[in-house]
Design a protein around this motif. Structure first.
Motif, mmCIF file in Angstrom:
data_model
loop_
_atom_site.group_PDB
_atom_site.id
_atom_site.type_symbol
_atom_site.label_atom_id
_atom_site.label_comp_id
_atom_site.label_asym_id
_atom_site.label_seq_id
_atom_site.Cartn_x
_atom_site.Cartn_y
_atom_site.Cartn_z
ATOM 1 N N VAL A 1 69.803 75.291 110.909
ATOM 2 C CA VAL A 1 69.452 74.106 111.709
ATOM 3 C C VAL A 1 69.171 74.507 113.155
ATOM 4 C CG1 VAL A 1 70.353 71.947 112.674
ATOM 5 C CG2 VAL A 1 70.644 72.447 110.233
ATOM 6 N N ILE A 2 70.016 75.364 113.711
ATOM 7 C CA ILE A 2 69.831 75.796 115.105
ATOM 8 C C ILE A 2 68.559 76.627 115.240
ATOM 9 C CG2 ILE A 2 70.775 77.264 116.932
ATOM 10 C CD1 ILE A 2 73.582 76.458 115.964
ATOM 11 N N SER A 3 68.343 77.583 114.356
ATOM 12 C CA SER A 3 67.167 78.456 114.437
ATOM 13 C C SER A 3 65.878 77.661 114.252
ATOM 14 C CB SER A 3 67.250 79.563 113.379
ATOM 15 O OG SER A 3 68.393 80.363 113.570
ATOM 16 N N GLY A 4 65.876 76.743 113.281
ATOM 17 C CA GLY A 4 64.692 75.926 113.050
ATOM 18 C C GLY A 4 64.369 75.039 114.241
ATOM 19 N N LEU B 1 65.553 68.614 109.151
ATOM 20 C CA LEU B 1 66.230 67.374 108.764
ATOM 21 C C LEU B 1 66.811 67.479 107.356
ATOM 22 C CD1 LEU B 1 66.984 64.430 109.312
ATOM 23 C CD2 LEU B 1 64.721 63.774 108.427
ATOM 24 N N VAL B 2 66.055 68.038 106.423
ATOM 25 C CA VAL B 2 66.544 68.197 105.046
ATOM 26 C C VAL B 2 67.773 69.101 105.025
ATOM 27 C CG1 VAL B 2 65.984 69.086 102.753
ATOM 28 C CG2 VAL B 2 64.281 67.766 104.013
ATOM 29 N N LEU B 3 67.719 70.205 105.767
ATOM 30 C CA LEU B 3 68.862 71.120 105.836
ATOM 31 C C LEU B 3 70.089 70.429 106.440
ATOM 32 C CD1 LEU B 3 66.956 74.285 107.096
ATOM 33 C CD2 LEU B 3 68.077 74.047 104.865
ATOM 34 N N LEU B 4 69.851 69.610 107.473
ATOM 35 C CA LEU B 4 70.957 68.908 108.123
ATOM 36 C C LEU B 4 71.597 67.894 107.183
ATOM 37 C CD1 LEU B 4 72.611 68.324 110.660
ATOM 38 C CD2 LEU B 4 70.823 66.717 111.373
ATOM 39 N N GLY C 1 62.027 83.017 113.412
ATOM 40 C CA GLY C 1 61.665 83.003 112.002
ATOM 41 C C GLY C 1 62.521 83.976 111.219
ATOM 42 N N LEU C 2 62.732 85.153 111.781
ATOM 43 C CA LEU C 2 63.613 86.125 111.129
ATOM 44 C C LEU C 2 65.069 85.664 111.160
ATOM 45 C CD1 LEU C 2 62.141 89.572 112.243
ATOM 46 C CD2 LEU C 2 61.886 88.409 110.045
ATOM 47 N N ALA C 3 65.434 84.925 112.214
ATOM 48 C CA ALA C 3 66.793 84.373 112.263
ATOM 49 C C ALA C 3 67.007 83.402 111.105
ATOM 50 C CB ALA C 3 67.026 83.673 113.594
ATOM 51 N N LEU C 4 65.972 82.618 110.797
ATOM 52 C CA LEU C 4 66.056 81.717 109.650
ATOM 53 C C LEU C 4 66.303 82.505 108.363
ATOM 54 C CD1 LEU C 4 63.098 79.304 110.503
ATOM 55 C CD2 LEU C 4 65.468 78.590 110.182
ATOM 56 N N CYS C 5 65.580 83.596 108.217
ATOM 57 C CA CYS C 5 65.715 84.424 107.007
ATOM 58 C C CYS C 5 67.095 85.056 106.904
ATOM 59 C CB CYS C 5 64.638 85.509 106.999
ATOM 60 S SG CYS C 5 62.953 84.854 106.957
ATOM 61 N N LEU C 6 67.725 85.291 108.049
ATOM 62 C CA LEU C 6 69.066 85.865 108.078
ATOM 63 C C LEU C 6 70.071 84.982 107.352
ATOM 64 C CD1 LEU C 6 70.767 88.207 109.439
ATOM 65 C CD2 LEU C 6 71.230 86.568 111.272
ATOM 66 N N GLN D 1 50.844 70.502 113.443
ATOM 67 C CA GLN D 1 51.515 71.154 112.320
ATOM 68 C C GLN D 1 52.958 71.527 112.625
ATOM 69 O OE1 GLN D 1 50.781 75.331 111.263
ATOM 70 N NE2 GLN D 1 49.911 74.604 109.334
ATOM 71 N N TYR D 2 53.235 71.965 113.847
ATOM 72 C CA TYR D 2 54.579 72.456 114.149
ATOM 73 C C TYR D 2 55.638 71.362 114.066
ATOM 74 C CZ TYR D 2 54.160 70.548 118.926
ATOM 75 O OH TYR D 2 54.007 69.726 120.010
ATOM 76 N N TRP D 3 55.227 70.107 114.089
ATOM 77 C CA TRP D 3 56.195 69.021 113.923
ATOM 78 C C TRP D 3 56.842 69.058 112.538
ATOM 79 C CZ3 TRP D 3 58.130 64.938 116.903
ATOM 80 C CH2 TRP D 3 57.689 64.929 118.229
ATOM 81 N N GLY D 4 56.153 69.660 111.578
ATOM 82 C CA GLY D 4 56.722 69.771 110.239
ATOM 83 C C GLY D 4 58.022 70.543 110.204
ATOM 84 N N ILE D 5 58.230 71.406 111.194
ATOM 85 C CA ILE D 5 59.483 72.168 111.272
ATOM 86 C C ILE D 5 60.680 71.218 111.307
ATOM 87 C CG2 ILE D 5 60.822 73.793 112.675
ATOM 88 C CD1 ILE D 5 58.081 74.791 113.773
#
Length: 433
Positions: free
Chosen positions: A324-327, A413-416, A345-350, A404-408
């Motif tokens: 959530v924080i990285s996104g 939101l789904v993760l939260l 992006g790599l932080a998300l993958c972590l 497009q970046y608003w999709g992030i």
């Protein structure tokens, strides 16, 4: 949960063989559905980009509905038939065939339907194979080792993705003239890559079929055998019994369905965002994918040990908070360009891999012997039931924000929501009866 492993040496061999299936499965996950084939068939050669992308979504959505309907029943039947390994082999073989047949999909609108059908059919059989594969986790691990074994499997999948992406990228896609004289003319570089992917999965799926024995069928399982249609009545009774005997398990299945779809969304839309918002070239996207798999693989294998020491829930909670924080930072700092996406992006993958692996072990610790396929079938079903969440949220926020970046924010939101649903679930639950 019990283990059928006879000695440490046998255990290591069976765990390695089991993990190699995950290694091989990168052929479908990384090459077919994420970074190569889906990018290929949504290109301009197949039609207008938005229309083709929508058709891809419908095809995969239909595949998800099929899995939703049949996954728990097929898992239940594998438990009672004593043919878990056989059905893993059959379903894997169909996926391999779909990958190989993707060679026939030439860059023309006339071949779009064939490509979509192969992806949809491959997706259905890959998910059903995964039900049987996940159920084998109980055969090769104990309650004390399930976290690291599951993490090893997920990690092998990521590392396998790295190796295979490197092979197809530097062997066929990047060079003007690749191995065997292959060029990009008529989409040949991608089409040959799919044949390589098929061979890859076929080879690395074999060890698990030889190393892990088929479980014997108990007398109770024999008595529980029913016809296919009757299996749905049994399924209804099983869900009702699960609700009565272990509601925390039901709560977890629901929570995990939400956050697992958010995890899938991170990878599904990661390449789209990299290219569209952050200016990555198609080649850059594959390079990022390789780096992403490196990070995810290392973190998943490493965190498996924490899973065994601390439990699965703390791992999942920490990972979801990190996601959530990285996104959110990717969204807020999007003007920073490629550097921002590489870092966060790599932080998300972590965090993605540990959350996926720990989710599987959380559930595995709850399942009594003989019901692995059934409950992992429900796990697949609940996951598929929520597959519309991340794509819908992504599209909705893009529409609201106009960029497009608003999709992030939709994925975040789904993760939260998944995090909030998981928080009250008790980590120690009563065993199913």
């Amino acid at each position: 949960m019990t283990s059928t492993v006879a000695d440490p040496q046998t255990a290591r061999g069976q765990i390695l063989a089991w993990g190699l299936w995950d290694w091989g499965s990168a052929a479908f996950n990384a090459v077919a559905t994420t970074f190569v084939f889906t990018v290929y068939i949504t290109g301009q050669a197949f039609g207008e980009e938005a229309a083709v992308s929508a058709q891809l979504g419908w095809a995969l959505g239909l595949a998800g509905i099929v899995v939703l309907l049949i996954a728990p029943v097929t898992g239940q039947r594998s438990d009672t038939s004593g043919r878990r390994k056989l059905w893993l082999a059959v379903n894997t073989a169909v996926v391999v065939a779909c990958l190989a047949l993707m060679y026939l999909v030439q860059p023309s609108p006339d071949y779009l339907l064939l490509g979509l059908i192969l992806l949809a059919v491959g997706t259905v059989f890959f998910e059903i194979a995964g039900v049987n594969y996940n159920a084998m986790l109980a055969q090769i691990s104990t309650r004390n080792t399930v976290g690291r074994v599951s993490g090893f499997g997920w990690g092998m999948g990521y590392i396998g993705g790295i190796v295979l992406l490197l092979i197809v990228y530097f062997g066929f896609i990047k060079p003007e003239v690749g191995l065997f004289g292959v060029t990009s003319e008529d989409g040949l570089a991608v089409r040959v890559s799919m044949v390589i992917a098929a061979l890859w999965f076929a080879v690395f799926a074999l060890p698990v079929l030889f190393a892990i024995p088929e479980l014997p069928v108990t007398d109770a399982a024999k008595r529980a055998r029913v016809g296919f249609i009757q299996s749905y009545a049994v399924l209804g009774k099983d869900i009702a019994r699960l609700w009565k005997t272990s509601r925390q398990t039901v709560y977890f299945l629901l929570a995990s369905a939400v956050f697992r779809d958010g995890l899938t969304g991170v990878f599904t839309f990661g390449g789209v965002l990299a290219a569209g918002t952050f200016g990555f070239s198609p080649g850059d996207v594959i390079i990022f994918a390789i780096a992403a798999n490196v990070v995810a693989g290392i973190s998943t294998i490493s965190v498996g040990y924490l899973d065994d020491r601390l439990g699965a829930k703390p791992v999942i909670i920490t990972a979801l908070i990190g996601l959530v924080i990285s996104g959110t930072l990717v969204f807020l700092l999007h003007d920073g360009g490629t550097v921002v996406f590489w870092i966060f992006g790599l932080a998300l993958c972590l965090f993605v891999g540990p959350a996926q692996s720990a989710s599987r072990t959380f559930l595995s610790r709850l399942i009594p012997a003989g019901r692995e396929g059934e409950v992992f079938g429900l796990y697949a079903t609940t996951g598929r039931a929520a597959t519309f969440l991340a794509p819908t949220a992504f599209a909705l926020f893009v529409t609201i924000g106009g960029e497009q970046y608003w999709g992030i924010l939709g994925i975040v939101l789904v993760l939260l929501i998944g995090l909030l649903l998981l928080t009250p679930v008790k980590a120690k639950q009563d065993q199913l009866s």
